[in-house]
Design an enzyme around this catalytic site. Sequence first.
Site, PDB file in Angstrom:
ATOM      1  N   LYS A   1       0.815  -1.220   0.000  1.00  0.00           N
ATOM      2  CA  LYS A   1       0.000   0.000   0.000  1.00  0.00           C
ATOM      3  C   LYS A   1       0.848   1.270   0.000  1.00  0.00           C
ATOM      4  CE  LYS A   1      -4.089  -1.966   1.979  1.00  0.00           C
ATOM      5  NZ  LYS A   1      -5.208  -2.017   2.817  1.00  0.00           N
TER       6      LYS A   1
ATOM      7  N   GLU B   1      -2.574   7.398   7.823  1.00  0.00           N
ATOM      8  CA  GLU B   1      -3.529   8.204   7.051  1.00  0.00           C
ATOM      9  C   GLU B   1      -4.371   9.029   8.004  1.00  0.00           C
ATOM     10  OE1 GLU B   1      -6.112   5.861   4.561  1.00  0.00           O
ATOM     11  OE2 GLU B   1      -4.451   5.252   3.262  1.00  0.00           O
TER      12      GLU B   1
ATOM     13  N   HIS C   1     -14.729  -3.283   8.892  1.00  0.00           N
ATOM     14  CA  HIS C   1     -14.055  -2.826   7.669  1.00  0.00           C
ATOM     15  C   HIS C   1     -14.246  -3.796   6.514  1.00  0.00           C
ATOM     16  CE1 HIS C   1     -12.280   0.400   9.916  1.00  0.00           C
ATOM     17  NE2 HIS C   1     -11.682  -0.442  10.737  1.00  0.00           N
TER      18      HIS C   1
ATOM     19  N   ARG D   1      -7.656  -7.637  -9.131  1.00  0.00           N
ATOM     20  CA  ARG D   1      -8.404  -8.881  -9.342  1.00  0.00           C
ATOM     21  C   ARG D   1      -9.868  -8.540  -9.581  1.00  0.00           C
ATOM     22  NH1 ARG D   1     -11.161  -8.671  -4.383  1.00  0.00           N
ATOM     23  NH2 ARG D   1      -9.903  -7.840  -2.705  1.00  0.00           N
TER      24      ARG D   1
END
Length: 673
Positions: free
Chosen positions: A116, A200, A235, A292
């Site tokens: 990430k 973040e 999540h 994907r």
Amino acid sequence: MFRKILIANRGEIACRVITAARDMGVRTVAVYSDADRDARHVALADEAQRIGPPAVRESYLNSDAILAAARKAGAEAIHPGYGFLSENEDFAAACAREGIVFIGPVPEAIAAMGDKSAAKRLMEKAGVPLVPGYHGEKQDPAFLKTEADQTGYPVLIKAAAGGGGKGMRIVQDGNAFVAALESARREAKSSFGDDRVLLEKYLERPRHIEVQVFGDTHGNLVYLFERDCSVQRRHQKLLEEAPAPGLSPGRRKQMGEAAVAAARAIKYTGAGTVEFIAAQDGAFYFMEMNTRLQVEHPVTEMITGLDLVKWQLAVAAGEPLPLKQKDLAFRGHAIEARIYAENPAKGFLPSTGTLRHLREPKGIEFCVPSAGMNGSVRVDSGVRQGDVITPHYDPMIAKLIVWGEDRAIALGRMRAALAGVEIVGVASNVEFLARTVASKAFSSADLDTHLIERCRDELFPADAGVGDEELAAAAFAELLAEEAQAAAKAKISGDPYSPWNRVDGWRPNLGSHHELVFAEGDRSHCVTVHFTVTGLRFSAGEREYALAGAEDDGVLRVMLGDASFRIRAVRDGIDWHLFRDGVHHVLTLQSVQTAPALDAIIGTLAAPMPGKVLQILVQPGAAVAKGAPLVILEAMKMEHTIAAPHDGRVAAIYFKPGDQVDEGAELLQLDPA
Ligand code: ADP
Ligand code: ADP
Ligand code: MG
């Protein structure tokens, strides 16, 4: 096009790919672990290969075993589905070395997005907007703390190698930072073998909006619009829809182009999803790219009329994308609900067991209504009744997808479709999904990733418990079942005229009654059904109603007092599962007592029907109170308790256990007190 492909996955996505391939004339090879020998995907494929024991490491994550199966079967390509090896660049590279086509992007593209932090650095260069934060290489806690302070709290710590919501921690203020960092790292290390993190800014009421992209090997890249996946628990997505409610055409174009820019930066081929986190004001930031096919791809298919799996196969076979951006359009609105074997009331804890009863609404497999095909309900399922939800794999049972001309119509169809789902054997989130779909926030498209917590009171109502209508339906279903059983026995015995086999078990048995005790959870309900000349009478506590009904193809139509309703009753052992308008009650039958009419036996205490004496419960000379059980008779395969019609003293007993008695035979003499 390929002649034969192998599907390196299981469950609904394996079934989905097999169906699309078959429709293209491509032969399919399924793989299975020992736990899946009889699974639906294995039965659906043209051929199947065993790849190992149930544990995923030894089966669905076992690259060597899967490649060996592909070689043995002569498969030219491998579709990885989602999860498992779908985002594993080593597997994609190993396929290439074997000369087998990996139906997905090249290993370099997977690697670029797999981390990430690295992905965000790439996106920064490509001009894609990012959430403020830190995504560099430095991992020293004191340094990260300074970065977090600068970003401003709340801050979200994410595992760089993360996925599936693991390794994420929200930090509300600086004091909590170091402890949260340590715990995120521990989880990341154990889940991904990599404890690097990124930081973040934690957005307060964000929406999860993602864009479907597609690239081919000729340099074409398009976006197939967006999906809103804000409704999540832990999540993880639960409800998804397309298009995103309230998104303006201008913003849609911006997000689509940003997603294409992200994909172009890594020369992306095949199906991919760029996930954005969006603020309520519409500002959006790149979160990650999934390289994907996505679980929720059907909502995109429903509004575009395209089959994304067929596109994947075409691109992997070297064909150009069938459409250009300017030719792409969408129509109507689609919603997907993920049906899981899990218990929402217990923190969404997964549930395992055998699907002893499974009923799905009648759907059309892979229909694309916007392309002019019939049908607006689609069920993507990986299981059948009788299959087992094991602890080895994801507990998803099926996906329910509906399409409507607009969101309100789609919502109505989703409500109806969910009401048609019946699951016995494992806990499921079906009722929870129905409440969520019907909630004020979801129906008015007031979406953010905290919708479930925000609407807690509405989504987790205090348990209302069964009402008289459900109890009456269960009692009626039980009587019908007993009658059917007696009829079946009569058939087997070969003597339909034997009084022991009378199939009219209860109906002409005027004046008698059944007393049934049902338990729901730890609450017991005692109800009575009386057989009178005018029909059945049902009573629960002080309340009494006329009861009538009929069964038609598994659906009970019950008339209770002035109310008439439809309900489905499914028996599982001693449990009655009642499904009505999407609400599921389980009533455990604790006891049935059949008693002849008291009027008929007052004074005489005669046998109300021919039968066998099972037990004498009193001694001569005993003083008994009104209602005390005296004798148990077996008649018509049921036990009948003869109770004292009044207070008194037992003067004489005329039979002993085991004796046969004729109808009307006096059983004992009870002198009034
Ligand atoms: P995963 O790889 O586990 O899917 P993501 O980065 O896609 O991780 O995030 C998963 C979910 O966490 C998102 O869908 C969103 O609900 C929430 N989330 C992620 N980043 C943020 C953020 N910066 N602020 C608020 N919520 C976030
Ligand atoms: P998407 O991001 O496509 O909406 P999810 O992130 O919810 O979908 O799920 C995609 C992936 O499939 C995984 O991250 C994982 O949760 C799920 N999955 C599939 N099979 C398994 C499995 N056997 N064990 C755990 N997860 C699995
Ligand atoms: Mg994600």
